[in-house]
Design a protein around this motif. Sequence first.
Motif, PDB file in Angstrom:
ATOM      1  N   THR A 131      43.983  53.881  32.007  1.00 57.71           N
ATOM      2  CA  THR A 131      42.518  53.843  32.046  1.00 57.71           C
ATOM      3  C   THR A 131      41.972  54.279  33.403  1.00 57.71           C
ATOM      4  N   LYS A 132      42.753  55.101  34.091  1.00 53.04           N
ATOM      5  CA  LYS A 132      42.342  55.633  35.401  1.00 53.04           C
ATOM      6  C   LYS A 132      41.963  54.528  36.381  1.00 53.04           C
ATOM      7  N   GLY A 133      42.700  53.424  36.337  1.00 50.19           N
ATOM      8  CA  GLY A 133      42.520  52.336  37.298  1.00 50.19           C
ATOM      9  C   GLY A 133      41.660  51.179  36.842  1.00 50.19           C
ATOM     10  N   ILE A 134      40.944  51.334  35.745  1.00 54.00           N
ATOM     11  CA  ILE A 134      40.071  50.253  35.267  1.00 54.00           C
ATOM     12  C   ILE A 134      40.896  49.246  34.467  1.00 54.00           C
ATOM     13  N   HIS A 135      40.767  47.974  34.823  1.00 50.28           N
ATOM     14  CA  HIS A 135      41.498  46.929  34.097  1.00 50.28           C
ATOM     15  C   HIS A 135      40.855  45.566  34.348  1.00 50.28           C
ATOM     16  N   LEU A 136      41.272  44.607  33.545  1.00 52.69           N
ATOM     17  CA  LEU A 136      40.818  43.226  33.676  1.00 52.69           C
ATOM     18  C   LEU A 136      42.001  42.345  34.049  1.00 52.69           C
ATOM     19  N   HIS A 137      41.707  41.259  34.731  1.00 50.63           N
ATOM     20  CA  HIS A 137      42.697  40.197  34.950  1.00 50.63           C
ATOM     21  C   HIS A 137      42.069  38.893  34.484  1.00 50.63           C
ATOM     22  N   THR A 138      42.850  38.058  33.832  1.00 49.40           N
ATOM     23  CA  THR A 138      42.433  36.683  33.587  1.00 49.40           C
ATOM     24  C   THR A 138      42.946  35.877  34.765  1.00 49.40           C
ATOM     25  N   LEU A 139      42.042  35.160  35.420  1.00 50.70           N
ATOM     26  CA  LEU A 139      42.391  34.365  36.587  1.00 50.70           C
ATOM     27  C   LEU A 139      42.272  32.880  36.270  1.00 50.70           C
ATOM     28  N   SER A 140      43.136  32.108  36.874  1.00 47.27           N
ATOM     29  CA  SER A 140      43.076  30.654  36.801  1.00 47.27           C
ATOM     30  C   SER A 140      42.785  30.164  38.214  1.00 47.27           C
ATOM     31  N   VAL A 145      53.857  38.486  44.016  1.00 44.18           N
ATOM     32  CA  VAL A 145      53.285  39.831  44.171  1.00 44.18           C
ATOM     33  C   VAL A 145      54.381  40.792  44.613  1.00 44.18           C
ATOM     34  N   ASP A 146      55.157  40.397  45.623  1.00 45.33           N
ATOM     35  CA  ASP A 146      56.235  41.255  46.115  1.00 45.33           C
ATOM     36  C   ASP A 146      57.241  41.558  45.014  1.00 45.33           C
ATOM     37  N   GLU A 147      57.600  40.540  44.243  1.00 47.98           N
ATOM     38  CA  GLU A 147      58.556  40.733  43.152  1.00 47.98           C
ATOM     39  C   GLU A 147      57.992  41.698  42.102  1.00 47.98           C
ATOM     40  N   PHE A 148      56.728  41.543  41.767  1.00 49.93           N
ATOM     41  CA  PHE A 148      56.073  42.421  40.798  1.00 49.93           C
ATOM     42  C   PHE A 148      56.093  43.873  41.284  1.00 49.93           C
ATOM     43  N   ILE A 149      55.670  44.097  42.516  1.00 47.52           N
ATOM     44  CA  ILE A 149      55.627  45.451  43.078  1.00 47.52           C
ATOM     45  C   ILE A 149      57.036  46.034  43.171  1.00 47.52           C
ATOM     46  N   ASN A 150      57.987  45.243  43.661  1.00 44.52           N
ATOM     47  CA  ASN A 150      59.373  45.726  43.766  1.00 44.52           C
ATOM     48  C   ASN A 150      59.958  46.073  42.404  1.00 44.52           C
ATOM     49  N   HIS A 187      40.808  50.427  40.773  1.00 49.81           N
ATOM     50  CA  HIS A 187      41.379  50.875  42.041  1.00 49.81           C
ATOM     51  C   HIS A 187      42.564  51.787  41.768  1.00 49.81           C
ATOM     52  N   SER A 188      43.040  52.423  42.817  1.00 49.11           N
ATOM     53  CA  SER A 188      44.198  53.310  42.705  1.00 49.11           C
ATOM     54  C   SER A 188      45.483  52.485  42.614  1.00 49.11           C
ATOM     55  N   GLU A 189      46.546  53.132  42.195  1.00 46.91           N
ATOM     56  CA  GLU A 189      47.852  52.473  42.129  1.00 46.91           C
ATOM     57  C   GLU A 189      48.270  51.971  43.514  1.00 46.91           C
ATOM     58  N   GLU A 190      47.935  52.733  44.540  1.00 49.13           N
ATOM     59  CA  GLU A 190      48.306  52.366  45.908  1.00 49.13           C
ATOM     60  C   GLU A 190      47.639  51.066  46.360  1.00 49.13           C
ATOM     61  N   ASP A 191      46.509  50.723  45.762  1.00 50.07           N
ATOM     62  CA  ASP A 191      45.780  49.511  46.139  1.00 50.07           C
ATOM     63  C   ASP A 191      46.181  48.272  45.336  1.00 50.07           C
ATOM     64  N   THR A 192      47.145  48.426  44.432  1.00 54.81           N
ATOM     65  CA  THR A 192      47.541  47.312  43.559  1.00 54.81           C
ATOM     66  C   THR A 192      48.005  46.106  44.363  1.00 54.81           C
ATOM     67  N   LYS A 193      48.896  46.321  45.317  1.00 54.93           N
ATOM     68  CA  LYS A 193      49.427  45.188  46.080  1.00 54.93           C
ATOM     69  C   LYS A 193      48.306  44.480  46.840  1.00 54.93           C
ATOM     70  N   ASP A 194      47.416  45.242  47.464  1.00 53.33           N
ATOM     71  CA  ASP A 194      46.306  44.636  48.196  1.00 53.33           C
ATOM     72  C   ASP A 194      45.433  43.808  47.256  1.00 53.33           C
ATOM     73  N   GLU A 195      45.138  44.349  46.067  1.00 56.73           N
ATOM     74  CA  GLU A 195      44.319  43.619  45.090  1.00 56.73           C
ATOM     75  C   GLU A 195      44.966  42.276  44.732  1.00 56.73           C
ATOM     76  N   ALA A 210      36.503  44.876  49.083  1.00 53.16           N
ATOM     77  CA  ALA A 210      37.505  45.942  49.108  1.00 53.16           C
ATOM     78  C   ALA A 210      37.088  47.152  48.251  1.00 53.16           C
ATOM     79  N   GLY A 211      36.018  46.978  47.468  1.00 52.55           N
ATOM     80  CA  GLY A 211      35.566  48.064  46.609  1.00 52.55           C
ATOM     81  C   GLY A 211      36.280  48.126  45.268  1.00 52.55           C
ATOM     82  N   TYR A 212      36.947  47.034  44.889  1.00 53.26           N
ATOM     83  CA  TYR A 212      37.706  47.002  43.631  1.00 53.26           C
ATOM     84  C   TYR A 212      36.909  46.453  42.465  1.00 53.26           C
ATOM     85  N   LEU A 213      35.954  45.582  42.732  1.00 50.99           N
ATOM     86  CA  LEU A 213      35.232  44.889  41.666  1.00 50.99           C
ATOM     87  C   LEU A 213      34.302  45.845  40.940  1.00 50.99           C
ATOM     88  N   LEU A 214      34.341  45.815  39.615  1.00 46.88           N
ATOM     89  CA  LEU A 214      33.428  46.629  38.815  1.00 46.88           C
ATOM     90  C   LEU A 214      32.099  45.908  38.660  1.00 46.88           C
TER      91      LEU A 214
END
Length: 166
Positions: free
Chosen positions: A136-145, A117-122, A73-81, A162-166
Amino acid sequence: MGNRRKKILDTIESQTVAISASKLANMFDVSRQVIVGDVALLRAQGEPIKATARGYVIVREDGRYIAKVAVNHSEEDTKDELIRIVSLGAYILDVVVEHPVYGEISGQLDIKTIEDVDEFINNFNRNDIELLSKLTKGIHLHTLSCESKEQYDLVCSSLKEAGYLL
């Protein structure tokens, strides 16, 4: 194990949120660098301490479902993700990108709440820092618990919607 290191370990274990090296230094009346060294020794002795952007946390197996998710996703969509993930009760442990020269690059996140999330974005906005995913032009992985595989599936569905999942 030294007495101070034992007390540092006990303090980190007793926290429900990350605790910074500076805060520990104030608590134990030593420099931040002494704390960093003590934590390095504790980690070398096998203690499961992780350093995150907000400080130290203990990572123990707690029976949660751990899985990775690949997104773009784009940088602008980070908070939503990030909000989509934590609003469903999942924790975001890290972010990983695959760099063509350096290989895998990861950053510890430990994001569990909307406030995190707010603290991270701020923090990114305040320090004018670029996200790892920009490499990587928006492509990345997250490890989730997650509490369960079903919860993980709900997160994936939300990210797909949201169109974020690869």
